[in-house]
Design an enzyme around this catalytic site. Structure first.
Site, PDB file in Angstrom:
ATOM      1  N   SER A 139       0.856  -1.190   0.000  1.00 44.04           N
ATOM      2  CA  SER A 139       0.000   0.000   0.000  1.00 44.04           C
ATOM      3  C   SER A 139       0.892   1.240   0.000  1.00 44.04           C
ATOM      4  O   SER A 139       2.036   1.194   0.479  1.00 44.04           O
ATOM      5  CB  SER A 139      -0.847   0.022   1.272  1.00 44.04           C
ATOM      6  OG  SER A 139      -1.407   1.298   1.476  1.00 44.04           O
ATOM      7  N   TYR A 152      -0.990  -0.664  10.099  1.00 42.42           N
ATOM      8  CA  TYR A 152      -1.124  -1.013   8.673  1.00 42.42           C
ATOM      9  C   TYR A 152       0.118  -0.586   7.890  1.00 42.42           C
ATOM     10  O   TYR A 152       0.613  -1.326   7.043  1.00 42.42           O
ATOM     11  CB  TYR A 152      -2.380  -0.312   8.147  1.00 42.42           C
ATOM     12  CG  TYR A 152      -2.789  -0.643   6.733  1.00 42.42           C
ATOM     13  CD1 TYR A 152      -3.351  -1.886   6.414  1.00 42.42           C
ATOM     14  CD2 TYR A 152      -2.656   0.293   5.702  1.00 42.42           C
ATOM     15  CE1 TYR A 152      -3.749  -2.162   5.120  1.00 42.42           C
ATOM     16  CE2 TYR A 152      -3.059   0.024   4.412  1.00 42.42           C
ATOM     17  CZ  TYR A 152      -3.609  -1.205   4.120  1.00 42.42           C
ATOM     18  OH  TYR A 152      -4.017  -1.491   2.838  1.00 42.42           O
TER      19      TYR A 152
HETATM   20  P1  NDP Z   1     -11.506  -5.725   1.078  1.00 43.56           P
HETATM   21  O1  NDP Z   1     -11.768  -5.411   2.506  1.00 43.56           O
HETATM   22  O2  NDP Z   1     -12.515  -5.407   0.052  1.00 43.56           O
HETATM   23  O3  NDP Z   1     -11.087  -7.264   0.930  1.00 43.56           O
HETATM   24  C1  NDP Z   1     -10.171  -7.856   1.799  1.00 43.56           C
HETATM   25  C2  NDP Z   1      -9.956  -9.280   1.358  1.00 43.56           C
HETATM   26  O4  NDP Z   1      -8.995  -9.879   2.236  1.00 43.56           O
HETATM   27  C3  NDP Z   1     -11.217 -10.116   1.416  1.00 43.56           C
HETATM   28  O5  NDP Z   1     -11.274 -10.940   0.273  1.00 43.56           O
HETATM   29  C4  NDP Z   1     -11.002 -10.956   2.667  1.00 43.56           C
HETATM   30  O6  NDP Z   1     -11.598 -12.245   2.608  1.00 43.56           O
HETATM   31  C5  NDP Z   1      -9.509 -11.128   2.674  1.00 43.56           C
HETATM   32  N1  NDP Z   1      -9.002 -11.457   4.005  1.00 43.56           N
HETATM   33  C6  NDP Z   1      -8.923 -10.650   5.094  1.00 43.56           C
HETATM   34  N2  NDP Z   1      -8.394 -11.330   6.125  1.00 43.56           N
HETATM   35  C7  NDP Z   1      -8.126 -12.588   5.680  1.00 43.56           C
HETATM   36  C8  NDP Z   1      -7.574 -13.752   6.284  1.00 43.56           C
HETATM   37  N3  NDP Z   1      -7.177 -13.752   7.561  1.00 43.56           N
HETATM   38  N4  NDP Z   1      -7.450 -14.870   5.526  1.00 43.56           N
HETATM   39  C9  NDP Z   1      -7.841 -14.880   4.238  1.00 43.56           C
HETATM   40  N5  NDP Z   1      -8.385 -13.793   3.607  1.00 43.56           N
HETATM   41  C10 NDP Z   1      -8.519 -12.677   4.330  1.00 43.56           C
HETATM   42  O7  NDP Z   1     -10.141  -4.978   0.760  1.00 43.56           O
HETATM   43  P2  NDP Z   1      -9.451  -4.533  -0.612  1.00 43.56           P
HETATM   44  O8  NDP Z   1      -9.920  -5.365  -1.730  1.00 43.56           O
HETATM   45  O9  NDP Z   1      -9.549  -3.075  -0.695  1.00 43.56           O
HETATM   46  O10 NDP Z   1      -7.931  -4.883  -0.245  1.00 43.56           O
HETATM   47  C11 NDP Z   1      -7.192  -5.924  -0.875  1.00 43.56           C
HETATM   48  C12 NDP Z   1      -5.717  -5.687  -0.548  1.00 43.56           C
HETATM   49  O11 NDP Z   1      -5.325  -4.429  -1.087  1.00 43.56           O
HETATM   50  C13 NDP Z   1      -5.417  -5.627   0.944  1.00 43.56           C
HETATM   51  O12 NDP Z   1      -4.172  -6.226   1.199  1.00 43.56           O
HETATM   52  C14 NDP Z   1      -5.346  -4.143   1.215  1.00 43.56           C
HETATM   53  O13 NDP Z   1      -4.558  -3.847   2.340  1.00 43.56           O
HETATM   54  C15 NDP Z   1      -4.717  -3.645  -0.081  1.00 43.56           C
HETATM   55  N6  NDP Z   1      -4.927  -2.233  -0.360  1.00 43.56           N
HETATM   56  C16 NDP Z   1      -6.185  -1.709  -0.529  1.00 43.56           C
HETATM   57  C17 NDP Z   1      -6.349  -0.363  -0.798  1.00 43.56           C
HETATM   58  C18 NDP Z   1      -7.669   0.269  -1.014  1.00 43.56           C
HETATM   59  O14 NDP Z   1      -7.716   1.505  -1.109  1.00 43.56           O
HETATM   60  N7  NDP Z   1      -8.772  -0.467  -1.121  1.00 43.56           N
HETATM   61  C19 NDP Z   1      -5.175   0.524  -0.910  1.00 43.56           C
HETATM   62  C20 NDP Z   1      -3.909  -0.129  -0.744  1.00 43.56           C
HETATM   63  C21 NDP Z   1      -3.804  -1.458  -0.477  1.00 43.56           C
HETATM   64  P3  NDP Z   1     -13.114 -12.541   3.134  1.00 43.56           P
HETATM   65  O15 NDP Z   1     -14.008 -11.902   2.117  1.00 43.56           O
HETATM   66  O16 NDP Z   1     -13.238 -14.017   3.171  1.00 43.56           O
HETATM   67  O17 NDP Z   1     -13.211 -11.884   4.466  1.00 43.56           O
END
Ligand code: NDP
Length: 240
Positions: A139, A152
């Site tokens: 990120s 984070y």
């Molecule tokens: P969401 O909250 O939409 O999705 C998060 C995802 O992570 C879900 O699919 C969730 O699965 C999964 N997840 C969380 N914890 C676990 C775990 N313990 N084991 C397995 N799966 C897990 O977030 P985003 O799509 O926005 O984020 C995706 C990535 O991008 C993350 O790493 C985030 O930090 C990064 N990011 C996002 C930004 C943004 O602005 N959106 C900016 C920069 C980085 P489930 O649905 O099963 O809970």
């Protein structure tokens, strides 16, 4: 010969879903991991199939080393794992001085212990074939640090350090390790963020779409990126 697959952790929704769809659209079988979002993961698989691709879903919690090890072993029984995208991540924002220990631990565990728990067993499989691409989602917070996100920012900076070190360890063994660092991307994760305020700090004056991150991930996973390893590519509208 076994079919090849790409594992996307947290691949059922948000940026992970876009990555799953993008890789599938480019001919990859995708193994969509989820923790609790079973319905979203099934929906993503259905979308892949409707577009003529294929994949499967598998539940495991990336913070649980044993559960993850078993899941990777199960995937490897049926597939050659050629791509891993470490996408699963969470936030638990708040000023550091008031941050409960659990908010520090769960955020670090998901991104960093998650990186270890998933990457290690997958890497062992990739090393046998001397072929593979690993992309982890960091990120902009991990590059610049962000107020209210000490946990984070630490986790996401850790992903960068770990990936660069691992890239150097396995570069001669046919495996590339890279990082994508998104800025603000429109998903559930940022639904409570002050988007209008943040937009003022983005040179492109808009937030990103999950598909714009997914395209860069797909590039790094592909042979088009055959000389790219240990890289961090920002996808942030010019913020970093
Ligand atoms: P969401 O909250 O939409 O999705 C998060 C995802 O992570 C879900 O699919 C969730 O699965 C999964 N997840 C969380 N914890 C676990 C775990 N313990 N084991 C397995 N799966 C897990 O977030 P985003 O799509 O926005 O984020 C995706 C990535 O991008 C993350 O790493 C985030 O930090 C990064 N990011 C996002 C930004 C943004 O602005 N959106 C900016 C920069 C980085 P489930 O649905 O099963 O809970």
């Amino acid at each position: 010969m076994k079919e090849k697959t790409a594992i996307v952790t947290g691949g059922g929704r948000g940026i992970g879903r876009a990555i799953s769809l993008e890789l599938a659209a480019h001919g990859h079988h995708v193994t969509i991991n989820y923790k609790s979002g079973r319905e979203a993961a099934s929906e993503t698989l259905e979308m892949i199939r409707q577009n003529g691709g294929d994949g499967s879903t598998i539940a495991f919690d990336v913070t649980d080393a044993e559960e993850t090890r078993k899941a990777v072993a199960e995937i490897a029984e049926n597939f050659d794992i050629e791509i891993l995208v470490n996408n699963a991540g969470i936030t638990a924002d708040g000023l550091f001085v008031m941050m409960p220990q659990k908010d520090w631990t769960t955020v670090i565990d998901t991104s960093l212990a998650g990186f270890y728990n998933v990457t290690k067993p997958v890497l062992k499989k990739m090393l046998r074939k001397k072929r593979g691409a690993i992309v982890s989602i960091s990120s902009i917070s991990g590059i610049m640090g962000n107020r209210g996100q000490v946990n984070y920012s630490a986790a996401k900076a850790g992903i960068i350090g770990a990936s660069k070190a691992l890239a150097a360890e396995v570069a001669r063994l046919g495996i590339r390790v890279n990082v994508v660092a998104p800025g603000l991307v429109e998903t559930e994760m940022v639904k409570n963020a002050p988007i209008d305020e943040i937009k003022k700090m983005i040179p492109m004056a808009r937030i990103g779409q999950p598909g714009e991150v997914a395209k860069v991930v797909r590039f790094l996973c592909s042979e088009d990126a055959s000389y790219v390893t240990g890289a961090v590519i920002s996808v942030d509208g010019g913020m970093a």
